[in-house]
Design an enzyme around this catalytic site. Sequence first.
Site, short mmCIF file in Angstrom:
data_model
loop_
_atom_site.label_atom_id
_atom_site.label_comp_id
_atom_site.label_asym_id
_atom_site.label_seq_id
_atom_site.Cartn_x
_atom_site.Cartn_y
_atom_site.Cartn_z
N GLY A 1 -19.45 1.99 -35.97
CA GLY A 1 -19.51 3.45 -36.10
C GLY A 1 -19.55 3.93 -37.54
N LYS B 1 -23.89 12.54 -51.64
CA LYS B 1 -22.49 12.63 -52.08
C LYS B 1 -22.39 12.75 -53.60
CE LYS B 1 -21.01 10.10 -47.98
NZ LYS B 1 -20.83 8.75 -47.42
N1 HSE Z 1 -22.57 6.53 -43.01
C1 HSE Z 1 -21.62 7.00 -43.95
C2 HSE Z 1 -21.06 5.80 -44.70
C3 HSE Z 1 -20.54 7.72 -43.21
O1 HSE Z 1 -21.33 4.67 -44.30
O2 HSE Z 1 -20.36 5.97 -45.69
C4 HSE Z 1 -19.64 8.52 -44.09
O3 HSE Z 1 -20.32 9.46 -44.82
#
Ligand code: HSE
Length: 412
Positions: free
Chosen positions: A190, A208
């Site tokens: 997940g 980010k």
């Molecule tokens: N897919 C993202 C990660 C989830 O792996 O960091 C959190 O932003």
Amino acid sequence: MKQSMEKNSVGIAILGFGVVGSGVAQVLEKNREQIWRKASTWIEVKYILDVKDLSATPCAACAVRDLDPILTDSRVDIVVETIGGVEPALEYTRRALAAGKSVVTSNKELVAEHGAQLMKLAQEKGVSYLYEASVAGGIPLLHPIKQCLGANCIQEVRGILNGTTNYILTRMFRDRLPFGDALFEAQTKGYAEADPTADVEGIDACRKICILASLVSGAHVAPASVPCEGIRSVTAADVAYAASAGYKIKLLGRALMEEDGRIRAYVAPHLLPSEDPLCCAEDVFNAVVVRGDAVGDVMFYGRGAGSLPTASAVVSDILEVLREKDMPKDVDWTVTPAKEPSANTPLLSRWYIRIPSDPEQLRQKLGQVTFLSRQGGGPEESALLTEEMDAKRLQQSLSGLGSYTAFRVLED
Ligand code: HSE
């Protein structure tokens, strides 16, 4: 108790009941008493909006498919947006703010692209738009930068901002797992986005670092303006060459504030010495170093993805909305684009190169280099570390030698 509970409560609505949205409901339920003590009010989930049919689940009583009942219900003060992606999250967020509801979100794509205008709308309406969960999941990062490090000029933010790619690189390094198997594991746990392209291509990390760069500069750093390279080009051979010289390969987002007020942001794989503090972040963990002119380096470390860690940040923002209820609202950055770096101030670094070329030729082109070796490495390729140079000089030196892999080496 029951009577006072009903009188003293704040209603919330959760938009999007996936990994993060369901985690928010779970944290609110699990830590109900504890959250009540902090908020001095009960927090009640009044609505859950999702495209899925929730009629056979314990949430059936509050499930809705439409935003209108949420917007017209005066008992709902806070909307949690955990839908992800731009639409319909953007439209729903605008409508919720316009209706006088505060919104908290984990949606990095939306914040990176449209955060400035949403904060402005929130300010106009006297409500909050908070997004702690959008960067580095459960790690408290944005509030500490704004508040605890508020005395500093932030000079640089660098970090491992994507759990999925860190998981993949860790499994490739530690267990020599092939890329595809490691990605599959990350998806089943997940961590990966529904479409893992955003993780693997560095797009998620780019969103980010844009949020971080916008926050520290006060101007909008748009994802489209930020060079972004993911981890598809990292091979088992690169991991082995790096390891032979005491380095790990990590996907980093970096934002450097230059002295003339320009912002240089980018995402790319880097070689980091194994003893670099960021290298302690393995598996799905994230780590971010923030360099302030007064404090020096501060590192943040923890779980950057997953249901409950991300929900932890969302719920902390719900508590923040309640704390700042009667305070004037601020915008963290403006819609004005940040100034991009000037071509006159290129970023220098050492480079790791893997190239199908012979060592003598490379020495002639690049000057002083350190050659690397690995088990199973043949004469058909060379791997080396260069001296410090900028990307343009590297490209010019290697032009005509065929395709090659180049990663920056980051050493303090
Ligand atoms: N897919 C993202 C990660 C989830 O792996 O960091 C959190 O932003």
